[in-house]
Design a protein around this motif. Sequence first.
Motif, PDB file in Angstrom:
ATOM      1  N   LEU A 167       3.823 -65.085 -80.354  1.00 29.57           N
ATOM      2  CA  LEU A 167       4.883 -65.354 -81.336  1.00 29.57           C
ATOM      3  C   LEU A 167       4.487 -66.538 -82.203  1.00 29.57           C
ATOM      4  CD1 LEU A 167       8.260 -65.278 -79.367  1.00 29.57           C
ATOM      5  CD2 LEU A 167       7.668 -63.858 -81.334  1.00 29.57           C
ATOM      6  N   SER A 168       4.725 -66.408 -83.500  1.00 27.16           N
ATOM      7  CA  SER A 168       4.378 -67.522 -84.382  1.00 27.16           C
ATOM      8  C   SER A 168       5.600 -68.053 -85.105  1.00 27.16           C
ATOM      9  CB  SER A 168       3.374 -67.062 -85.445  1.00 27.16           C
ATOM     10  OG  SER A 168       2.209 -66.584 -84.836  1.00 27.16           O
ATOM     11  N   THR A 226       4.761 -68.814 -70.576  1.00 28.98           N
ATOM     12  CA  THR A 226       4.321 -68.931 -71.969  1.00 28.98           C
ATOM     13  C   THR A 226       3.712 -70.308 -72.224  1.00 28.98           C
ATOM     14  OG1 THR A 226       6.272 -67.632 -72.560  1.00 28.98           O
ATOM     15  CG2 THR A 226       5.149 -68.769 -74.360  1.00 28.98           C
ATOM     16  N   ILE A 227       2.628 -70.364 -73.032  1.00 29.49           N
ATOM     17  CA  ILE A 227       2.193 -71.674 -73.496  1.00 29.49           C
ATOM     18  C   ILE A 227       2.564 -71.826 -74.967  1.00 29.49           C
ATOM     19  CG2 ILE A 227       0.329 -71.931 -71.819  1.00 29.49           C
ATOM     20  CD1 ILE A 227      -1.642 -71.310 -74.112  1.00 29.49           C
ATOM     21  N   GLY A 228       2.862 -73.054 -75.355  1.00 24.99           N
ATOM     22  CA  GLY A 228       3.238 -73.349 -76.745  1.00 24.99           C
ATOM     23  C   GLY A 228       2.281 -74.369 -77.336  1.00 24.99           C
ATOM     24  N   ILE A 229       1.791 -74.073 -78.545  1.00 24.54           N
ATOM     25  CA  ILE A 229       0.822 -74.961 -79.192  1.00 24.54           C
ATOM     26  C   ILE A 229       1.343 -75.354 -80.575  1.00 24.54           C
ATOM     27  CG2 ILE A 229      -1.585 -75.220 -79.940  1.00 24.54           C
ATOM     28  CD1 ILE A 229      -2.317 -72.905 -78.089  1.00 24.54           C
ATOM     29  N   VAL A 230       1.396 -76.660 -80.824  1.00 26.01           N
ATOM     30  CA  VAL A 230       1.943 -77.183 -82.070  1.00 26.01           C
ATOM     31  C   VAL A 230       0.790 -77.661 -82.959  1.00 26.01           C
ATOM     32  CG1 VAL A 230       3.425 -78.995 -83.029  1.00 26.01           C
ATOM     33  CG2 VAL A 230       4.026 -77.911 -80.855  1.00 26.01           C
ATOM     34  N   THR A 231       0.614 -77.063 -84.148  1.00 27.29           N
ATOM     35  CA  THR A 231      -0.464 -77.505 -85.031  1.00 27.29           C
ATOM     36  C   THR A 231      -0.016 -77.473 -86.482  1.00 27.29           C
ATOM     37  OG1 THR A 231      -1.489 -75.371 -85.590  1.00 27.29           O
ATOM     38  CG2 THR A 231      -2.158 -76.366 -83.512  1.00 27.29           C
ATOM     39  N   ALA A 277      -2.306 -77.501 -74.858  1.00 33.09           N
ATOM     40  CA  ALA A 277      -0.997 -76.900 -75.126  1.00 33.09           C
ATOM     41  C   ALA A 277       0.023 -78.012 -75.077  1.00 33.09           C
ATOM     42  CB  ALA A 277      -0.646 -75.831 -74.109  1.00 33.09           C
ATOM     43  N   ASN A 278       1.096 -77.849 -75.835  1.00 31.48           N
ATOM     44  CA  ASN A 278       2.171 -78.832 -75.793  1.00 31.48           C
ATOM     45  C   ASN A 278       3.220 -78.474 -74.762  1.00 31.48           C
ATOM     46  OD1 ASN A 278       1.074 -78.609 -78.751  1.00 31.48           O
ATOM     47  ND2 ASN A 278       1.778 -80.698 -78.461  1.00 31.48           N
ATOM     48  N   PHE A 279       3.284 -77.180 -74.450  1.00 31.97           N
ATOM     49  CA  PHE A 279       4.277 -76.729 -73.468  1.00 31.97           C
ATOM     50  C   PHE A 279       3.680 -75.662 -72.567  1.00 31.97           C
ATOM     51  CE2 PHE A 279       6.306 -77.299 -77.653  1.00 31.97           C
ATOM     52  CZ  PHE A 279       7.094 -78.405 -77.380  1.00 31.97           C
ATOM     53  N   ALA A 280       4.104 -75.664 -71.303  1.00 31.47           N
ATOM     54  CA  ALA A 280       3.867 -74.530 -70.416  1.00 31.47           C
ATOM     55  C   ALA A 280       5.244 -74.186 -69.847  1.00 31.47           C
ATOM     56  CB  ALA A 280       2.892 -74.909 -69.313  1.00 31.47           C
ATOM     57  N   ILE A 281       5.768 -73.041 -70.270  1.00 30.70           N
ATOM     58  CA  ILE A 281       7.140 -72.678 -69.904  1.00 30.70           C
ATOM     59  C   ILE A 281       7.141 -71.879 -68.608  1.00 30.70           C
ATOM     60  CG2 ILE A 281       9.223 -71.476 -70.657  1.00 30.70           C
ATOM     61  CD1 ILE A 281       8.318 -71.922 -73.524  1.00 30.70           C
ATOM     62  N   ALA A 282       7.766 -72.440 -67.571  1.00 26.71           N
ATOM     63  CA  ALA A 282       7.663 -71.860 -66.228  1.00 26.71           C
ATOM     64  C   ALA A 282       8.319 -70.483 -66.137  1.00 26.71           C
ATOM     65  CB  ALA A 282       8.277 -72.812 -65.209  1.00 26.71           C
ATOM     66  N   ASP A 283       9.500 -70.309 -66.698  1.00 24.58           N
ATOM     67  CA  ASP A 283      10.203 -69.055 -66.395  1.00 24.58           C
ATOM     68  C   ASP A 283       9.715 -67.846 -67.192  1.00 24.58           C
ATOM     69  OD1 ASP A 283      11.466 -69.323 -68.815  1.00 24.58           O
ATOM     70  OD2 ASP A 283      13.501 -69.054 -68.024  1.00 24.58           O
ATOM     71  N   SER A 293       6.206 -78.804 -87.352  1.00 25.16           N
ATOM     72  CA  SER A 293       4.829 -78.701 -87.812  1.00 25.16           C
ATOM     73  C   SER A 293       4.641 -77.300 -88.406  1.00 25.16           C
ATOM     74  CB  SER A 293       3.865 -78.941 -86.664  1.00 25.16           C
ATOM     75  OG  SER A 293       4.114 -78.004 -85.671  1.00 25.16           O
ATOM     76  N   THR A 294       3.620 -77.135 -89.214  1.00 23.30           N
ATOM     77  CA  THR A 294       3.464 -75.867 -89.944  1.00 23.30           C
ATOM     78  C   THR A 294       3.413 -74.665 -88.999  1.00 23.30           C
ATOM     79  OG1 THR A 294       2.251 -77.072 -91.617  1.00 23.30           O
ATOM     80  CG2 THR A 294       2.087 -74.683 -91.682  1.00 23.30           C
ATOM     81  N   TYR A 295       2.667 -74.797 -87.920  1.00 24.99           N
ATOM     82  CA  TYR A 295       2.549 -73.669 -86.991  1.00 24.99           C
ATOM     83  C   TYR A 295       2.968 -74.065 -85.584  1.00 24.99           C
ATOM     84  CZ  TYR A 295      -0.419 -71.948 -90.765  1.00 24.99           C
ATOM     85  OH  TYR A 295      -0.896 -71.570 -91.990  1.00 24.99           O
ATOM     86  N   VAL A 296       3.766 -73.221 -84.966  1.00 26.30           N
ATOM     87  CA  VAL A 296       4.005 -73.336 -83.529  1.00 26.30           C
ATOM     88  C   VAL A 296       3.710 -71.957 -82.960  1.00 26.30           C
ATOM     89  CG1 VAL A 296       5.615 -73.943 -81.699  1.00 26.30           C
ATOM     90  CG2 VAL A 296       5.835 -75.026 -83.942  1.00 26.30           C
ATOM     91  N   THR A 297       2.818 -71.915 -81.982  1.00 23.11           N
ATOM     92  CA  THR A 297       2.322 -70.649 -81.481  1.00 23.11           C
ATOM     93  C   THR A 297       2.696 -70.497 -80.014  1.00 23.11           C
ATOM     94  OG1 THR A 297       0.469 -70.814 -82.998  1.00 23.11           O
ATOM     95  CG2 THR A 297       0.198 -69.316 -81.139  1.00 23.11           C
ATOM     96  N   TRP A 298       3.272 -69.362 -79.673  1.00 17.75           N
ATOM     97  CA  TRP A 298       3.685 -69.123 -78.291  1.00 17.75           C
ATOM     98  C   TRP A 298       2.903 -67.944 -77.744  1.00 17.75           C
ATOM     99  CZ3 TRP A 298       7.060 -72.866 -76.822  1.00 17.75           C
ATOM    100  CH2 TRP A 298       7.801 -73.507 -77.836  1.00 17.75           C
ATOM    101  N   ILE A 299       2.173 -68.161 -76.670  1.00 18.57           N
ATOM    102  CA  ILE A 299       1.317 -67.097 -76.146  1.00 18.57           C
ATOM    103  C   ILE A 299       1.682 -66.753 -74.704  1.00 18.57           C
ATOM    104  CG2 ILE A 299      -1.072 -66.379 -75.709  1.00 18.57           C
ATOM    105  CD1 ILE A 299      -1.961 -68.495 -77.749  1.00 18.57           C
ATOM    106  N   ASN A 300       1.941 -65.461 -74.488  1.00 21.03           N
ATOM    107  CA  ASN A 300       2.150 -64.939 -73.138  1.00 21.03           C
ATOM    108  C   ASN A 300       1.089 -63.911 -72.861  1.00 21.03           C
ATOM    109  OD1 ASN A 300       4.928 -65.429 -74.186  1.00 21.03           O
ATOM    110  ND2 ASN A 300       5.433 -64.843 -72.093  1.00 21.03           N
ATOM    111  N   GLY A 301       0.144 -64.258 -72.066  1.00 20.52           N
ATOM    112  CA  GLY A 301      -0.803 -63.234 -71.636  1.00 20.52           C
ATOM    113  C   GLY A 301      -1.874 -62.937 -72.657  1.00 20.52           C
TER     114      GLY A 301
END
Lengths: 189, 705
Positions: A149-150, B202-207, B193-199, B255-263
Amino acid sequence: MERDERLKLLKERAEAVQTSVSDVTGLQQAFLYAVEVTRSQGGSTIAAPALGPEERSQLAELCRQAEITLIVENVRDHIGKIQTGLTLGDWGVAETATLVLDSTSEDVRIATMLSETHVAILPRSRIKSDLMELEAELSESMKSAPRYLSFISGASRTADIERVLTIGVHGPQELHLLILDDELTGEEP
Amino acid sequence: LKRALGNQFLGATLDTFASSYKVSRAKAFEGIHLDSLIAEIAAGKDASIPHLEELFSAFKDRAEAAGIRVHVARTALEANTIIADIARANQVKKIVKGKSMTAEETFLNHHLEEEGFVVTETDLGEWIIQLRHEGPSHMVMPAIHLSRKEVAELFTKVTGRQQDPDDINGMIKVARKELRQAFLEADMGITGANFAIADTGTIGIVTNEGNGRLVTTLPRVHVALIGFDKLVPDLKSALRILKALPRSATGQLISTYVTWINGPTECTSAPGGRKEMHIVFLDNGRLALARDPLFSQALRCIRCGACANVCPIYKLVGGHNYGHVYIGAIGLILTYFYHGRENARAIVKACLNCQACKAVCPTGIDLPYLIKGVSRTILEAEGKPPVKNRLLKHVLGNRKLFHFLLRGAYLAQKPVAGGGYLRHLPFFFSSAHGFRSLPAVARTPLRDMWERINPRLDKPRYRVALFGGCLVDFVYPEQAQALIQLLGKHNVQLEYPMEQTCCGLPAMMMGENETAREVAVQNLKSMDPASYDFVLTLCASCGSHLKENYPKLCGEDEGIGLKVMQLRDKLIDFSSFMMNVLQVKPEMFEGSGKKVAYHAPCHLCRSLGVTREPRELIQTAGLTYLPAKDEDVCCGFGGSFSVDFPEISAELLKRKLDHAEATGADLLVTDCPGCVLQLRGGMDQRSGRKVEVRHIVETVGGEKP
């Protein structure tokens, strides 16, 4: 927040991060916009990987008339040649002028990362006041993996040389949001 | 350090940045109740920190179900080894990296390059410093120490083509082109990563640049290196932090991009069309830190860099001198836990305790207190306190001895004192201390003249105990005299409990908490808050120490603890007493109309949160208030700091006096005798027009009603 207020805030905040916002009444107008932007920047390619078959042929016809190449799949093979990435946004967020885009498809990612200009169509009914309002929806979609997701709020930027704000270091140099009027009445849905 | 102070580009850049940062941060937080947001983030973090291992195990279940390989690295070396092994197993040759402080912490690039991999940093600032073989000088803007000219020279060398330093846009294009090639050729991408969401796993990356998106998209393998402290229970917690992180880091709403990655997602360059994805969780002392009752707070840090942005010392010397890998106030703390005593010993002393970092921290970390805590821990671990610590412990612990020595100082200084200043510094101060004149110890301390100068009132409106503090008692008794005169007119009876002694802040600043505690108990025994309507102090530092640190030192003690809380409730500074208690009005003052600049003492404006009252009092008293630049930036005194770091202290003082002079004021007024010592001493050493420095009580009281 009322619908009109949300839209007003979104436009105001978008302007602050050099995102251009325009209203469109239908997909045809949005596609014409994308073609026009591409041509005015001297480009000849649009990547639009996430359209349905009907919209795809509608856009293909406009591209043909304008002598623009339309890429709808295997976008990786065209890296370096994509002028415009055209997408359908999932959500908009007024407070931060953010486009929320499900980018699980690699084609969508490359089209929005390695194009010069990103044009996103955003249905007006999908604009929320702030990110917290989307918490439940986003959390739900994160439960089905894989997912990418972006949140996109403006064009790629850096201030790493003497803190001078400079656009387009890696990603697109421009972001255009096209607000699609998808509400038949003026009432809150 | 001296070299850094002499680097004009660095000094000017960081100064401009500090000023513009303040404005953009304030603007970004407009319309947000910041105190509640900070409290919510802090509470969320504090609830997670004791359960990091449970959060990890929930995260791992989710992530593995999605097809991610999850690893745990106990140490930095283990993390580097795991990542190198992943690279080898996947026949990787070239690696692109997103910006990651955690990878800086483990010196990952160095390790991978030793193992024969080609690593390219893709964040512009990180790429620049990688090419220069340097570490970052700021957590968010790693190359802030470099000028456009230096970058142009570097890029000329890299590309073999002349680059124009004034065409920053052109240089950005160079980076875009060079790095685009690296992205396309890379087999593996590494991010933090800025976040690792337990439930949701997901990881979250702020750039801002979008390089993080490319690093996680183009290569066939993705490895994320994440500290255990980045685990949050759910998206809601992550979004709450996201609300503060960019606003606090760069003054952006987001920030311009926040990216959330699951898997592992689709990746057409990978065999099977699916990316190979690994997450390495780094412990490196975090899980032990999480169990520490005091220092676990440091794990709240979200790496926004704000504590460096507002630090007066960082502003002068830059990140390469003010931290090891982690920079700024949090860097002084984390260095000790992640990189050891050797690297922390020297830098941890370089804190003015000005509280600017604490006031700006979006997660509410009590940074100055933790810095002193690290300092203390190092002293204890090394078991050999410096001579001055031993002396201080011995002397401060015994009021009679301490005061005997202070009286003796009056006689000892006689040969060198002149006009209220020491004209020749005793031999143990080096010439570096000559930037300000030191005041002479008063002939008669306040305590010896108290009964004589303090009239008894018939039916006083309020009974107020004065907490003098060493400077008012022994150096500037005239400030208390001015107070007596002024408050007498308002029918306020002052008392001076004679057994009071030093507040104990200098002991705590040196990491001697036991002495600080003993002194606190002595003061509380001497001065029962229940006997007075208020406890007033003219010294902001004493005041903040009494109010903020006494509860930490002995708030839990049986009996005394209650008195600590009473003292906290009754403690008041001079300006607040005048404006809020006595509610003075302009007609009570003659009003000279003199032009007055104001210096806001750190411990008044931040620790005690008093900002409105002194400025209102100046105007109510009929003086003309002329705002100065950086009024709330430290004057460089910092107690013993100015003795340990004279060059930094001198530079901060110079800037402060320049700003005051620039207003065209006749008087520079402040409300802390420590600041008076610094400012007046510095003004005495300056040539040209001199602005008179006074305590606010002398200014307001000096005008006869």
